[in-house]
Design a protein around this motif. Sequence first.
Motif, short mmCIF file in Angstrom:
data_model
loop_
_atom_site.label_atom_id
_atom_site.label_comp_id
_atom_site.label_asym_id
_atom_site.label_seq_id
_atom_site.Cartn_x
_atom_site.Cartn_y
_atom_site.Cartn_z
N GLU A 17 0.84 -1.22 0.00
CA GLU A 17 0.00 0.00 0.00
C GLU A 17 0.87 1.25 0.00
OE1 GLU A 17 -2.82 0.49 3.27
OE2 GLU A 17 -3.40 -1.61 2.98
N ILE A 18 1.86 1.26 0.88
CA ILE A 18 2.75 2.43 0.99
C ILE A 18 3.48 2.64 -0.34
CG2 ILE A 18 4.80 3.37 2.16
CD1 ILE A 18 3.84 1.72 4.67
N TYR A 19 3.99 1.55 -0.90
CA TYR A 19 4.73 1.65 -2.17
C TYR A 19 3.83 2.20 -3.28
CZ TYR A 19 7.67 0.60 -6.14
OH TYR A 19 8.42 0.72 -7.28
N LYS A 20 2.61 1.68 -3.36
CA LYS A 20 1.69 2.13 -4.42
C LYS A 20 1.35 3.61 -4.27
CE LYS A 20 -0.30 -2.33 -5.50
NZ LYS A 20 -1.33 -3.30 -5.19
N LYS A 21 1.18 4.07 -3.03
CA LYS A 21 0.89 5.49 -2.80
C LYS A 21 2.05 6.36 -3.28
CE LYS A 21 -2.16 5.07 1.20
NZ LYS A 21 -2.22 5.19 2.67
N VAL A 22 3.27 5.94 -2.94
CA VAL A 22 4.44 6.73 -3.32
C VAL A 22 4.62 6.67 -4.84
CG1 VAL A 22 6.95 6.96 -3.08
CG2 VAL A 22 5.58 6.36 -1.12
N GLU A 23 4.42 5.48 -5.40
CA GLU A 23 4.57 5.30 -6.86
C GLU A 23 3.56 6.15 -7.63
OE1 GLU A 23 5.37 1.44 -9.65
OE2 GLU A 23 3.52 1.44 -8.46
N GLN A 77 8.10 9.47 3.94
CA GLN A 77 7.30 10.19 4.95
C GLN A 77 6.95 11.60 4.45
OE1 GLN A 77 10.03 8.69 8.37
NE2 GLN A 77 8.21 9.54 9.32
N LYS A 78 7.92 12.25 3.82
CA LYS A 78 7.69 13.59 3.32
C LYS A 78 6.69 13.58 2.16
CE LYS A 78 10.24 17.72 2.02
NZ LYS A 78 11.54 18.31 1.70
N GLN A 79 6.86 12.65 1.22
CA GLN A 79 5.99 12.56 0.05
C GLN A 79 4.55 12.27 0.44
OE1 GLN A 79 6.76 13.11 -3.37
NE2 GLN A 79 8.45 14.03 -2.25
N LEU A 80 4.36 11.44 1.46
CA LEU A 80 3.01 11.05 1.86
C LEU A 80 2.46 11.95 2.97
CD1 LEU A 80 3.30 7.16 1.77
CD2 LEU A 80 2.52 8.70 -0.03
N GLY A 81 3.23 12.98 3.34
CA GLY A 81 2.77 13.90 4.38
C GLY A 81 2.64 13.25 5.73
N LEU A 82 3.54 12.33 6.03
CA LEU A 82 3.45 11.58 7.28
C LEU A 82 4.39 12.10 8.37
CD1 LEU A 82 3.39 7.96 5.78
CD2 LEU A 82 1.45 9.30 6.59
N GLU A 83 5.08 13.21 8.12
CA GLU A 83 6.05 13.69 9.10
C GLU A 83 5.42 13.96 10.46
OE1 GLU A 83 5.71 14.85 5.67
OE2 GLU A 83 6.66 16.77 5.99
N ASN A 84 4.18 14.45 10.47
CA ASN A 84 3.53 14.78 11.75
C ASN A 84 2.45 13.79 12.15
OD1 ASN A 84 5.05 17.19 12.03
ND2 ASN A 84 3.73 18.16 10.52
N ASP A 85 2.33 12.71 11.41
CA ASP A 85 1.33 11.68 11.71
C ASP A 85 1.72 11.01 13.03
OD1 ASP A 85 0.16 9.05 11.89
OD2 ASP A 85 -0.47 9.29 9.81
N PRO A 86 0.79 10.99 14.03
CA PRO A 86 1.14 10.42 15.34
C PRO A 86 1.60 8.96 15.26
CG PRO A 86 -1.09 11.36 15.37
CD PRO A 86 -0.57 11.50 13.98
N SER A 87 1.02 8.17 14.36
CA SER A 87 1.43 6.76 14.30
C SER A 87 2.87 6.64 13.81
CB SER A 87 0.50 5.95 13.39
OG SER A 87 0.63 6.35 12.05
N ILE A 88 3.28 7.54 12.93
CA ILE A 88 4.66 7.52 12.45
C ILE A 88 5.58 8.06 13.53
CG2 ILE A 88 6.27 8.35 10.69
CD1 ILE A 88 4.25 6.46 9.54
N GLN A 89 5.15 9.11 14.22
CA GLN A 89 5.97 9.66 15.30
C GLN A 89 6.18 8.58 16.37
OE1 GLN A 89 7.47 12.60 15.03
NE2 GLN A 89 6.46 12.74 13.06
#
Length: 199
Positions: A17-23, A77-89
């Motif tokens: 899923e992550i790969y497809k989103k970035v792709e 993380q930057k491409q998907l806007g996940l830098e501030n996502d709590p689950s990623i933090q």
Amino acid sequence: MADRLNLVATIKDRANEIYKKVESLRSIKGRNQDAIMAACLYIACRQEEKPRTIKEICSVANGATKKDIGRAKDFIQKQLGLENDPSIQDMCTISAGDFMRRFCSSLGMNNQAVKAAEEVVEKIGELDIRRSPISIAAAIIYMITQLSEEKRLLRDIYLATGVAESTIRNSYKDLYPYASTVIPEWFAKDKDLKTLYSS
């Protein structure tokens, strides 16, 4: 890569899923594809609460280095806007307990030793030991196996955890002063603890 690490289907699906989103953003053209795929797998493991170390991911990443994978992770993380996502933090905060059961299993430790190691890791969390979680896990395993009938050599623990023998030894030295307070009494009595060496 996921198969070589024996990862469950949910992690593989999450990584895809992550790969497809970035792709789909068409932003990965010209980038190291092995590093991108490895970073997707690394993030998926964290999100599914089954963390793997960068070193473990690197071992199956077809030549991508730890640095490549780290950069790819930051890029994703930057491409998907996940830098501030709590689950990623939160995923950046891993503990020695996250690795304990898997490492113990790799070493074929018996249930009592595994249970003791898990209890130690909980108590160690309350102490201020400035070592990486994976180094602490390896040192705890070394300490517990030295108190059990199934002793393990530093080399065995290195092979199971990927933590250098010298690092395990140094982490063990940091843990040793707390042995009597963190090792459960049902597993080792005071006389048993005297058999542990201090350096």
